[in-house]
Design a protein around this motif. Structure first.
Motif, PDB file in Angstrom:
ATOM      1  N   TYR A 150      -3.616  -4.703 -13.391  1.00 46.58           N
ATOM      2  CA  TYR A 150      -4.038  -3.606 -14.270  1.00 46.58           C
ATOM      3  C   TYR A 150      -3.528  -2.263 -13.739  1.00 46.58           C
ATOM      4  O   TYR A 150      -3.590  -1.976 -12.549  1.00 46.58           O
ATOM      5  CB  TYR A 150      -5.558  -3.580 -14.368  1.00 46.58           C
ATOM      6  N   GLN A 151      -2.989  -1.448 -14.625  1.00 52.86           N
ATOM      7  CA  GLN A 151      -2.448  -0.120 -14.320  1.00 52.86           C
ATOM      8  C   GLN A 151      -1.246  -0.165 -13.360  1.00 52.86           C
ATOM      9  O   GLN A 151      -0.970   0.820 -12.687  1.00 52.86           O
ATOM     10  CB  GLN A 151      -3.546   0.802 -13.773  1.00 52.86           C
ATOM     11  N   CYS A 152      -0.554  -1.279 -13.342  1.00 57.26           N
ATOM     12  CA  CYS A 152       0.730  -1.335 -12.632  1.00 57.26           C
ATOM     13  C   CYS A 152       1.788  -0.851 -13.620  1.00 57.26           C
ATOM     14  O   CYS A 152       2.593  -1.639 -14.144  1.00 57.26           O
ATOM     15  CB  CYS A 152       1.025  -2.758 -12.148  1.00 57.26           C
ATOM     16  N   ASN A 153       1.779   0.439 -13.878  1.00 55.39           N
ATOM     17  CA  ASN A 153       2.543   0.999 -14.991  1.00 55.39           C
ATOM     18  C   ASN A 153       4.049   0.961 -14.802  1.00 55.39           C
ATOM     19  O   ASN A 153       4.802   1.022 -15.773  1.00 55.39           O
ATOM     20  CB  ASN A 153       2.084   2.444 -15.248  1.00 55.39           C
ATOM     21  N   ASP A 154       4.529   0.902 -13.546  1.00 51.74           N
ATOM     22  CA  ASP A 154       5.967   0.895 -13.292  1.00 51.74           C
ATOM     23  C   ASP A 154       6.533  -0.514 -13.149  1.00 51.74           C
ATOM     24  O   ASP A 154       7.723  -0.680 -12.885  1.00 51.74           O
ATOM     25  CB  ASP A 154       6.284   1.689 -12.020  1.00 51.74           C
ATOM     26  N   THR A 184      -7.169  -7.394  -2.968  1.00 57.33           N
ATOM     27  CA  THR A 184      -6.402  -7.306  -1.719  1.00 57.33           C
ATOM     28  C   THR A 184      -5.615  -6.006  -1.621  1.00 57.33           C
ATOM     29  O   THR A 184      -5.632  -5.333  -0.585  1.00 57.33           O
ATOM     30  CB  THR A 184      -5.441  -8.499  -1.582  1.00 57.33           C
ATOM     31  N   PHE A 185      -4.906  -5.640  -2.681  1.00 56.65           N
ATOM     32  CA  PHE A 185      -4.080  -4.430  -2.669  1.00 56.65           C
ATOM     33  C   PHE A 185      -4.577  -3.394  -3.679  1.00 56.65           C
ATOM     34  O   PHE A 185      -3.804  -2.558  -4.148  1.00 56.65           O
ATOM     35  CB  PHE A 185      -2.618  -4.792  -2.947  1.00 56.65           C
ATOM     36  N   PHE A 186      -5.842  -3.440  -3.997  1.00 54.48           N
ATOM     37  CA  PHE A 186      -6.436  -2.512  -4.959  1.00 54.48           C
ATOM     38  C   PHE A 186      -6.145  -1.066  -4.529  1.00 54.48           C
ATOM     39  O   PHE A 186      -6.432  -0.656  -3.416  1.00 54.48           O
ATOM     40  CB  PHE A 186      -7.951  -2.746  -5.003  1.00 54.48           C
ATOM     41  N   TYR A 228      -4.586  -4.171  -8.595  1.00 52.23           N
ATOM     42  CA  TYR A 228      -5.130  -3.158  -9.503  1.00 52.23           C
ATOM     43  C   TYR A 228      -4.671  -1.756  -9.081  1.00 52.23           C
ATOM     44  O   TYR A 228      -4.801  -1.358  -7.939  1.00 52.23           O
ATOM     45  CB  TYR A 228      -6.655  -3.245  -9.454  1.00 52.23           C
ATOM     46  N   ASN A 229      -4.090  -1.029 -10.016  1.00 50.99           N
ATOM     47  CA  ASN A 229      -3.657   0.356  -9.805  1.00 50.99           C
ATOM     48  C   ASN A 229      -2.581   0.493  -8.734  1.00 50.99           C
ATOM     49  O   ASN A 229      -2.483   1.519  -8.068  1.00 50.99           O
ATOM     50  CB  ASN A 229      -4.844   1.255  -9.464  1.00 50.99           C
TER      51      ASN A 229
END
Length: 405
Positions: free
Chosen positions: A256-260, A208-210, A233-234
């Protein structure tokens, strides 16, 4: 991002039409490559040189054009208008009754759909493509330069890839009528920072929010049970997410890759959380369970240097942060412990420990007084915000306060 569901719809169409009549080889007429099934033309490709206003023909090769799809070559399928970045308007005739969901994904310059008035399946609203009864937003014209888009009231679903690749929008406002947001709906909306998810939805679909790399925070509505794979994702700027205890499944790579991402708020217990997060990326992030309060002003989260608390069913927040967020001045009288705040024609004052608040000199009784806690002056949020004529709403399940000016 190409999803299996889109390819499946094409395969189903192929077999459905093949059952009714044999397929012809690909043919080209003008800008369009098409195939004939059961005496009907299906556009499968538009030449990438197409530019400006493009009118879908009502006939090709003497056959009525009824569908816009993608290549039936399953090994190397591509969207019908892939690479057509110079098209600004697409005119759809009344003969077209089915459009494959990703057909216009390559039209990065598209600013307007026009649909024949007698088309039985589709219509256009403000240049965007909807189904005929306007309950579904099929495709947003991603070449528009608007930064905000408000989906019309009455829309119940956002179609697959409806906003995919939109670069301009920072805010999308969804009406309460929406109960379904389909696969990849906001995929690669790179500048999207704010979106409200209506309470009627029950799942966050695949992708949805890729790639929404500027989305900062999200609150999952209280009836959602599934956060599917790749949902966020990201989303590399995502810092906080609120998840209700109705969620029973979080899919692979959902974060995945939600680094913050540093703040996960969950309205259930720790034992409930352990059953749903599994091996997802959230497993390494500290989770705050229940008893937290989030405050949003005009859909944007207010950051506090001290956590808001609930006392006697009233939310107390740090004084300076809420007044600054509201754009109000703050004056503190140390001797009388009185706060005076002004915004426009409204002046509000109150004394620490007093159940009286004054708005332009008129007395208002409040349930819980302002008080000093751990060296911070905490004030009753609803009383303060409503004094400045704001609408205040409380969402019990996620313990969230929504303030609207």
């Amino acid at each position: 991002m190409k999803k299996i569901i889109g390819l499946l719809s094409v395969v189903l169409l192929f077999f459905a039409l093949s059952a009714a009549g044999s397929a012809s080889t690909e043919q080209t007429e003008g800008l369009f490559t098409y195939t004939i099934f059961n005496d009907r033309a299906i556009i499968i490709k538009c030449d990438e040189s197409a530019s400006g206003t493009i009118t879908i023909p009502s006939e090709l090769g003497g056959y009525p054009v009824t569908s816009i799809s993608e290549s039936f070559d399953i090994i190397s399928s591509s969207e019908a208008f892939s690479g057509c970045s110079d098209i600004t308007e697409i005119v759809i005739p009344d003969s077209v009754t089915w459009i494959e969901e990703a057909a216009f994904s390559g039209c990065s310059g598209l600013v307007k759909f026009t649909v024949a008035e007698n088309n039985p399946s589709y219509c256009a609203v403000d240049g965007n493509l909807f189904n005929k009864d306007k309950t579904g937003l099929i495709r947003y014209s991603i070449g528009k330069t608007d930064s905000t888009y408000e989906v019309p009231d009455g829309v119940t679903f956002i179609g697959n890839e409806a906003f995919i690749g939109c670069k301009s929008l920072t805010d999308i406002i969804l009406p309460p009528s929406i109960n379904s947001i389909e696969t990849d709906a906001f995929c690669y909306c790179e500048n999207l920072t704010n979106i409200n998810l209506p309470n009627g939805i029950t799942s966050i679909s695949v992708g949805t929010f890729f790639g929404c790399e500027n989305l900062k925070n999200i609150i999952i509505p209280e009836h959602v049970t599934i956060i599917d794979e790749d949902a966020f994702y990201n989303c590399e700027s995502l810092t906080s997410i609120t998840i209700p205890d109705s969620v029973t499944f979080i899919g692979k790579n959902a974060f995945y890759q939600c680094n913050d991402l540093t703040d996960v708020y969950y309205s259930g217990t720790q034992n409930q959380w352990k059953k749903i997060f599994g091996n997802t990326e959230l497993g390494t992030i500290p989770v705050q369970y229940r008893n937290y309060v989030l405050v949003f002003l005009n859909q944007k989260k207010i950051e506090f240097d001290q956590i808001p608390i609930i006392e006697n069913d009233r939310t107390l927040v740090p004084l300076r942060a809420i007044f600054e967020a509201l754009g109000a001045t703050v004056e503190w009288n140390e001797e009388t412990e009185t706060v005076t705040s002004s915004r426009g024609a409204i002046t509000v004052s109150f004394q620490i420990g007093s159940n009286q608040l004054y708005k332009n000199g008129q007395e208002i009784m409040i349930d819980v007084p302002a008080q000093i806690m751990d060296g911070k002056t905490m004030v009753p949020l609803r009383a303060v915000a409503e004094s400045f004529d704001c609408l205040v709403e409380w969402e019990e399940n996620t313990q969230t306060v929504w303030i609207t000016e």
